[in-house]
Write a protein that holds these residues in place. Structure first.
Motif, short mmCIF file in Angstrom:
data_model
loop_
_atom_site.label_atom_id
_atom_site.label_comp_id
_atom_site.label_asym_id
_atom_site.label_seq_id
_atom_site.Cartn_x
_atom_site.Cartn_y
_atom_site.Cartn_z
N PHE A 99 16.52 33.82 28.46
CA PHE A 99 15.31 34.36 27.83
C PHE A 99 14.97 33.54 26.58
O PHE A 99 13.80 33.20 26.35
CB PHE A 99 15.54 35.83 27.43
N GLY A 100 16.00 33.25 25.78
CA GLY A 100 15.76 32.45 24.59
C GLY A 100 15.30 31.05 24.92
O GLY A 100 14.45 30.48 24.22
N SER A 101 15.82 30.49 26.02
CA SER A 101 15.39 29.15 26.43
C SER A 101 13.91 29.13 26.78
O SER A 101 13.21 28.16 26.48
CB SER A 101 16.23 28.70 27.63
N ASN A 102 13.42 30.19 27.41
CA ASN A 102 11.99 30.28 27.71
C ASN A 102 11.15 30.28 26.44
O ASN A 102 10.08 29.67 26.39
CB ASN A 102 11.71 31.55 28.52
N LEU A 103 11.65 30.97 25.42
CA LEU A 103 10.92 30.99 24.16
C LEU A 103 10.98 29.61 23.49
O LEU A 103 9.98 29.14 22.93
CB LEU A 103 11.52 32.05 23.23
N GLY A 104 12.13 28.96 23.55
CA GLY A 104 12.28 27.65 22.91
C GLY A 104 11.40 26.59 23.52
O GLY A 104 10.94 25.67 22.83
N GLY A 120 7.30 39.05 27.11
CA GLY A 120 8.25 39.20 28.21
C GLY A 120 9.66 39.50 27.72
O GLY A 120 10.36 40.34 28.29
N ILE A 121 10.08 38.84 26.64
CA ILE A 121 11.42 39.09 26.09
C ILE A 121 11.53 40.51 25.56
O ILE A 121 12.52 41.21 25.80
CB ILE A 121 11.74 38.06 24.99
N ILE A 122 10.50 40.98 24.86
CA ILE A 122 10.52 42.34 24.31
C ILE A 122 10.65 43.36 25.43
O ILE A 122 11.39 44.36 25.32
CB ILE A 122 9.25 42.60 23.47
N LEU A 123 9.94 43.14 26.53
CA LEU A 123 9.97 44.09 27.64
C LEU A 123 11.26 44.01 28.45
O LEU A 123 11.74 45.04 28.94
CB LEU A 123 8.77 43.85 28.56
N MET A 124 11.84 42.81 28.58
CA MET A 124 12.98 42.63 29.47
C MET A 124 14.33 42.74 28.78
O MET A 124 15.34 43.02 29.44
CB MET A 124 12.89 41.26 30.15
N VAL A 178 14.36 33.82 37.81
CA VAL A 178 13.17 34.05 38.64
C VAL A 178 12.54 35.39 38.30
O VAL A 178 11.31 35.50 38.15
CB VAL A 178 13.55 33.98 40.13
N VAL A 179 13.36 36.44 38.18
CA VAL A 179 12.83 37.77 37.88
C VAL A 179 12.09 37.76 36.54
O VAL A 179 10.97 38.29 36.43
CB VAL A 179 13.97 38.81 37.87
N PHE A 180 12.71 37.17 35.53
CA PHE A 180 12.08 37.16 34.20
C PHE A 180 10.75 36.41 34.21
O PHE A 180 9.74 36.90 33.69
CB PHE A 180 13.03 36.53 33.18
N ASN A 181 10.73 35.23 34.79
CA ASN A 181 9.51 34.43 34.76
C ASN A 181 8.40 35.04 35.61
O ASN A 181 7.23 34.99 35.24
CB ASN A 181 9.81 33.00 35.21
N LEU A 182 8.77 35.61 36.75
CA LEU A 182 7.75 36.26 37.58
C LEU A 182 7.20 37.50 36.88
O LEU A 182 5.98 37.73 36.88
CB LEU A 182 8.34 36.65 38.94
N PHE A 183 8.09 38.28 36.28
CA PHE A 183 7.64 39.48 35.58
C PHE A 183 6.76 39.11 34.38
O PHE A 183 5.68 39.68 34.18
CB PHE A 183 8.86 40.28 35.11
N THR A 184 7.21 38.13 33.61
CA THR A 184 6.44 37.70 32.44
C THR A 184 5.08 37.13 32.86
O THR A 184 4.06 37.43 32.23
CB THR A 184 7.23 36.63 31.65
N GLY A 185 5.07 36.33 33.94
CA GLY A 185 3.81 35.77 34.42
C GLY A 185 2.86 36.84 34.90
O GLY A 185 1.65 36.78 34.63
#
Length: 601
Positions: free
Chosen positions: A129-134, A339-343, A289-296
């Protein structure tokens, strides 16, 4: 019938033909390159854009190569220490990705740590999750500097210095040259892409797809996904989007949708890394995959509210009303934070669901490697940790086989001091499989995988201490195999004289107990990861037994209570047992070398 099944015979036939006719394969490649060159020569503006993209990706590759070579294992050690808690893992994931500008590198690295059992799955998920933010910092850098300056002026000095350094610097310093070359190629690629889009400004317009209809936006998301999958870089997709947005070729709202697609497209890295990987790595790829699909999905549904929020924040922090690239970078950051706040609260539940979806196999082949994943080769310390753990597994296998060699159960030898009554108990020769059979079942397959993995590590930049440790480990493995071979010879003799009435049975019992005591000491040192093994405690029991029975053999021969041929057999058995134990016992020099070169955990 699935399409892949339908086309499989045709694909296999083509592969067979190309295998038998390598010249045909080469000609097809050459024809394809000539056709692509002819097409790009007809559209020079497109060629400029394609060249810029290629230079950008080339520069990313050099940057990653330089970071790997200069990290010296520090990145892996920091990663391991920073994943103790989920908040720390989240923060470190963002910081590390912002520093190295490669979410793919952090993703593959975290997958290798999970596969090796060094990081718990929930903490590894938080790190992703942090990597996505970075990775959103890349959009800020490109929007702030990449599109507002003439980067070609600065690219040439970096390229020149990098090229000279790559030829003149010693191997251990060559990573700095790769960093310079990477920066130069990035700058040059960005400038070429800006030039390509500027040439299209009057001849191409996407005004008709301004996103007034809601169903247009998913198409742009799909474009972002496909572009990221093809180029294997969300940075490249965002750079194209930013350049098109800055030149007026792409309206604002569709550009936001493309940014969402670029975020979703990064999941292909995790999926590719999970192919053939361990169950733990597949779980982490599933989380990605779940995080990125959900965030998208959330970002797409809230596209207009998020665009409004971007406008409000831009007003507060001083971003101009028409500074579209900076607004896109802000939007990219906002929907990842959302997405991070929700997941984040759902990480424990997500980890449990992934463990149910990808269950651990009930039974895996005994000699199959557990940690030698391709993703572990990404960085030196990761590869070394995987190799170290697999070597320790092979050592445990060897100890179990050696227990069988002295006709004692592993449970009676390892884990607690062996007892004399276990060594003197009745022996059933049919209950003990041959050591050679066990070797081919339990040791040789794993040893082959370790050596194959070591061969792939040759291209990994290793420090002198890491190279020393690997050499120590390989010597240790070969000595283990040597000990098993001594055990094979010893077992045959022990089985021939296993009956209670054998004249050698009492000597063999003392010999077996002494070897068991030595194996017990060695296994404790390995299980505790302790290099301070008492060599005296390992070899003294067998040395004592050997001295006692050499005197006893002489006494029995003089009194004719022992046949000379049996005396010769017993002397040979004592010698084989000593060779076995001494093959397993590290010398003082090896102990010092190991303690000074062992990998950090």
């Amino acid at each position: 019938m699935a399409l892949s099944t339908y086309f499989s015979p045709w694909r296999q036939r083509l592969q067979t033909q190309l295998h038998h006719y390598p010249a045909l394969s080469g000609r097809l490649v050459v024809l394809g390159l000539l056709a692509a060159t002819a097409f790009l020569m007809s559209y020079l503006d497109l060629a400029t854009l394609a060249a810029g993209l290629g230079l950008f990706l080339w520069g990313m590759g050099y940057l990653e190569r330089g970071i790997k070579q200069l990290s010296g294992g520090k990145l892996e050690r920091w990663l391991h220490r920073a994943t103790g808690t989920q908040p720390r893992a989240l923060a470190f994931g963002a910081l590390a990705t912002a520093t190295v500008q490669s979410s793919s590198l952090i993703t593959l690295l975290s997958m290798s740590f999970v596969s090796a059992g060094l990081v718990a799955l929930p903490n590894a998920i938080a790190l992703l999750f942090g990597s996505n933010l970075g990775t959103t910092t890349g959009a800020w850098l490109m929007a702030t500097f990449g599109l507002g300056f003439d980067l070609a002026r600065y690219a040439m000095p970096f390229l020149a210095a990098g090229l000279i350094g790559s030829r003149l610097l010693a191997k251990r310093y060559r990573g700095y040259a790769y960093l310079l070359m990477g920066v130069g190629l990035l700058f040059l690629g960005i400038d070429f892409m800006k030039l390509g889009f500027s040439a299209w400004q009057d001849g191409l317009s996407l005004e008709g797809f301004a996103g007034e209809l809601f169903w247009h936006w998913p198409l742009y998301v799909l474009f972002g996904v496909i572009a990221t999958v093809v180029m294997q870089s969300s940075h490249a997709t965002l750079l194209i989007t930013l350049a098109a947005l800055a030149s007026g070729q792409l309206p604002y709202l569709p550009a936001l949708a493309v940014a969402i697609g670029a975020n979703v497209g990064t999941t292909i890295t995790a999926l590719l890394g999970a192919l053939g990987a361990s169950i733990a790595a597949r779980r982490l790829a599933g989380a990605h995959v779940v995080f990125n699909l959900f965030t998208g999905a959330v970002a797409l549904l809230l596209l207009l509210p998020l665009a409004w929020l971007v406008d409000q924040i831009s007003t507060v922090i001083g971003i101009g009303a028409e500074a579209w690239p900076l607004k896109l970078a802000l939007f990219h950051t906002l929907f990842n934070v959302l997405g991070i706040i929700l997941m984040l609260p759902a990480i424990p539940a997500l980890a449990r669901w992934l463990e149910r979806t990808f269950p651990t196999p009930a039974k895996m082949p005994y000699a199959q490697a557990r940690y030698l994943e391709a993703s572990a080769l990404q960085l030196p310390d990761t590869a070394l940790n995987a190799l170290e753990q697999e070597c320790q597994r092979l050592e445990r296998h060897a100890y179990h086989v050696l227990c069988s060699a002295i006709l004692m159960r592993s449970a009676d030898v390892l884990g607690h001091p062996p007892k004399r009554q276990k060594a003197t108990a009745l022996i059933d020769p049919n209950a003990w499989p041959a050591v050679n059979e066990r070797y081919h079942e339990r040791i040789k397959p794993l040893l082959s995988e370790i050596l194959a993995f070591y061969a792939q590590m040759i291209d990994t930049p290793l420090t002198q201490a890491q190279q020393t440790h690997i050499q120590w480990r390989l010597q240790r493995l070969f000595r283990l195999v040597e000990a098993v071979r001594f055990g094979e010879v010893l077992q045959r003799s022990l089985l021939r004289h296993a009956t209670r009435t054998s004249p050698l049975r009492d000597a063999h019992d003392a010999l077996r107990l002494a070897v068991a005591q030595g194996l017990n000491q060695l296994s404790q040192g390995q299980d505790d990861d302790n290099t301070d093994i008492s060599i005296t405690a390992v070899v003294e029991p067998l040395d004592t037994v050997s001295q006692q029975w050499q005197q006893e053999i002489a006494t029995r021969l003089r009194s004719k209570r022992l046949d000379p041929s049996l005396a010769s057999t017993l002397m040979n058995d004592l010698h084989q047992a000593q060779r076995l134990i001494y093959a397993l016992t590290p010398s003082d020099r090896e102990t010092i070398a190991f303690s000074s070169s062992r990998p950090s955990r």
